[in-house]
Design an enzyme around this catalytic site. Structure first.
Site, PDB file in Angstrom:
ATOM      1  N   SER A  42       8.747   4.883   4.653  1.00  0.00           N
ATOM      2  CA  SER A  42       9.272   4.115   4.684  1.00  0.00           C
ATOM      3  C   SER A  42       9.525   3.759   2.902  1.00  0.00           C
ATOM      4  O   SER A  42       8.669   4.190   2.144  1.00  0.00           O
ATOM      5  CB  SER A  42       9.913   3.113   5.018  1.00  0.00           C
ATOM      6  OG  SER A  42       8.933   2.328   5.512  1.00  0.00           O
ATOM      7  N   HIS A  46       5.118  -6.519   0.321  1.00  0.00           N
ATOM      8  CA  HIS A  46       5.102  -8.065  -0.266  1.00  0.00           C
ATOM      9  C   HIS A  46       5.344  -8.356  -1.696  1.00  0.00           C
ATOM     10  O   HIS A  46       5.669  -7.695  -2.164  1.00  0.00           O
ATOM     11  CB  HIS A  46       3.240  -8.489  -0.899  1.00  0.00           C
ATOM     12  CG  HIS A  46       2.926  -8.927   0.826  1.00  0.00           C
ATOM     13  ND1 HIS A  46       1.833  -9.508   1.262  1.00  0.00           N
ATOM     14  CD2 HIS A  46       2.004  -7.431   1.992  1.00  0.00           C
ATOM     15  CE1 HIS A  46       1.632  -8.870   2.379  1.00  0.00           C
ATOM     16  NE2 HIS A  46       1.469  -8.279   2.729  1.00  0.00           N
ATOM     17  N   ASP A  76       0.956  -1.088  -0.239  1.00  0.00           N
ATOM     18  CA  ASP A  76      -0.179   0.289   0.165  1.00  0.00           C
ATOM     19  C   ASP A  76       0.978   1.485   0.435  1.00  0.00           C
ATOM     20  O   ASP A  76       1.479   1.153   0.749  1.00  0.00           O
ATOM     21  CB  ASP A  76      -1.106   0.141   1.112  1.00  0.00           C
ATOM     22  CG  ASP A  76      -2.223  -1.141   1.454  1.00  0.00           C
ATOM     23  OD1 ASP A  76      -1.843  -1.923  -0.054  1.00  0.00           O
ATOM     24  OD2 ASP A  76      -3.233  -0.615   2.132  1.00  0.00           O
TER      25      ASP A  76
END
Length: 399
Positions: free
Chosen positions: A360, A261, A205
């Protein structure tokens, strides 16, 4: 779109400050900014102050603005810039929204910009040590049991939807960081064309930028003069394999789900390499300037052997990718899960790891000629606009 929302190609070419403007008062001001960063981290230990004097306070917050009033070095920036970024919120309509910048990122950028023009400031403020020290301090605090009291305020500040969470009851989290790297329900994100290994999906996301080549990225987005794949990966041989290949940059803001992911199906090719460094902010206003952020920050390099569907032919270049999670200001740690060991088989959407507190970034590299990123993402990136995407969303295909 209003004029203020349109792309300004000259904006990133003009430095915020000139070296001649850096006087003794400015140096004193920078000491004050360094102390403000420390104080902001310290304030964040008090429940309810995360967004009222702590690290999540808006960079445009009037109380903060009056408290830390700029002098000659930065007053032009304050008067002419709002601190935040426009991002594409709807891929079909290209609608944009404004996102405020947290105050800690703004403080970090003032220090970075000044050091870029006078390296003596870097020594004076011991910038690397300051960012590392405060990032570690914030991480320790958010690991402490008492930090769980911040969770309701964090949820309220960002209007977070708890229904997607594997554990929606926020009282069940033992500390703030446990909530920060919260897990989602298995069905909370749809993995695009999961059965088709030739489709590439978003790793997180995030706010996403995609470029057909590294050279395009450095012309448009990554302005640090010292940025090279060799410095990013700390491996010239590996870097040569991805020379001028496609690159995707996934920027995670503090409010985002902070697990990353796999964007492809494959196998972890070798043991991940952890590279030490500092914790500069990864906000676009820093990336778009001549500041070497990605090659200076703490990061981990993973190489993945990519599987592909060869029923319609094979693309020899679509055999490996490099995945690099990068820490940033106030990021406590980068923890690997699925990407931890060589030989691990991964499906698209499988978890690779997570970040403890802070904004990040992850960088994804493919070899030249391996992939075609979605056209809307490429067009927005050319305009220096990031696009909001969710983990598992379609972002490209094998070329």
């Amino acid at each position: 779109m209003s004029e203020s929302m349109q792309d300004n190609p000259k904006a990133s070419e003009t430095p915020f400050y000139k070296l001649s403007e850096l006087g003794q008062h400015d140096i004193q001001y920078l000491h004050r900014i360094a102390n403000e960063l420390r104080e902001t981290v310290s304030n964040s230990k008090t429940p309810g102050q995360l967004s009222e004097g702590g690290i999540l306070t808006s960079a445009n917050h009037k109380k903060w603005f009056l408290n830390v009033h700029p002098i000659s070095l930065v007053h032009k920036v304050y008067n002419t810039h709002h601190y935040g970024n426009y991002v594409v919120s709807n891929r079909k309509t290209s609608e944009t929204i404004w996102e405020d910048m947290p105050v800690y990122a703004r403080l970090g950028m003032h220090l970075l910009f000044a050091c870029n023009f006078d390296h003596k400031i870097l020594q004076t403020h011991k910038l690397h040590e300051l960012f590392s020290e405060e990032s570690i301090n914030q991480g320790k605090h958010f690991d402490a049991p008492g930090s769980a009291a911040h969770i309701p305020h964090f949820v309220k500040t960002y209007s977070l939807d708890l229904s997607d969470l594997l554990e929606p009851d926020i009282t069940k989290y033992g500390c703030f960081n446990e909530f920060f790297y919260r897990k989602l329900r298995p069905d909370a994100r749809v993995i695009a064309d999961k059965g088709n290994p030739n489709v590439i999906t978003s790793a997180a996301d995030c706010r996403l930028s995609c470029f057909e080549s590294v050279s395009s990225a450095t012309q448009i987005w990554i302005k640090g003069q010292a940025f090279t794949l060799g410095k990013l990966l700390q491996n010239d041989s590996l870097a040569s394999q991805f020379e001028d290949g496609a690159i995707a940059i996934f920027r995670l803001a503090p409010q985002d789900y902070h697990r990353f992911h796999s964007p492809i199906r494959g196998t972890i090719a070798k043991e991940p390499v952890k590279i030490g460094g500092t914790y500069f902010t990864v906000n676009p206003m820093a990336i778009n300037e001549n500041l070497d952020v990605f090659t200076e920050n703490v990061r981990v390099v993973s190489v993945i052997d990519v599987e592909q569907d060869e029923s319609n032919g094979k693309n020899e270049a679509f055999d490996q990718c490099a995945f690099v999670p990068i820490g940033a200001l106030l990021v406590g740690s980068i923890d690997l899960t699925g990407a931890k060991e060589a030989g691990n088989k991964i499906e698209k959407g499988d978890e690779l790891g997570y970040f403890a507190y802070g904004g990040s970034t992850c960088i994804l590299l493919f070899k030249k000629g391996a992939v075609n990123f979605d056209q809307d993402l490429l067009e927005s990136s050319k305009k220096k606009l990031e696009t909001l995407v969710r983990m598992g969303e379609h972002i490209g295909v094998r070329a």
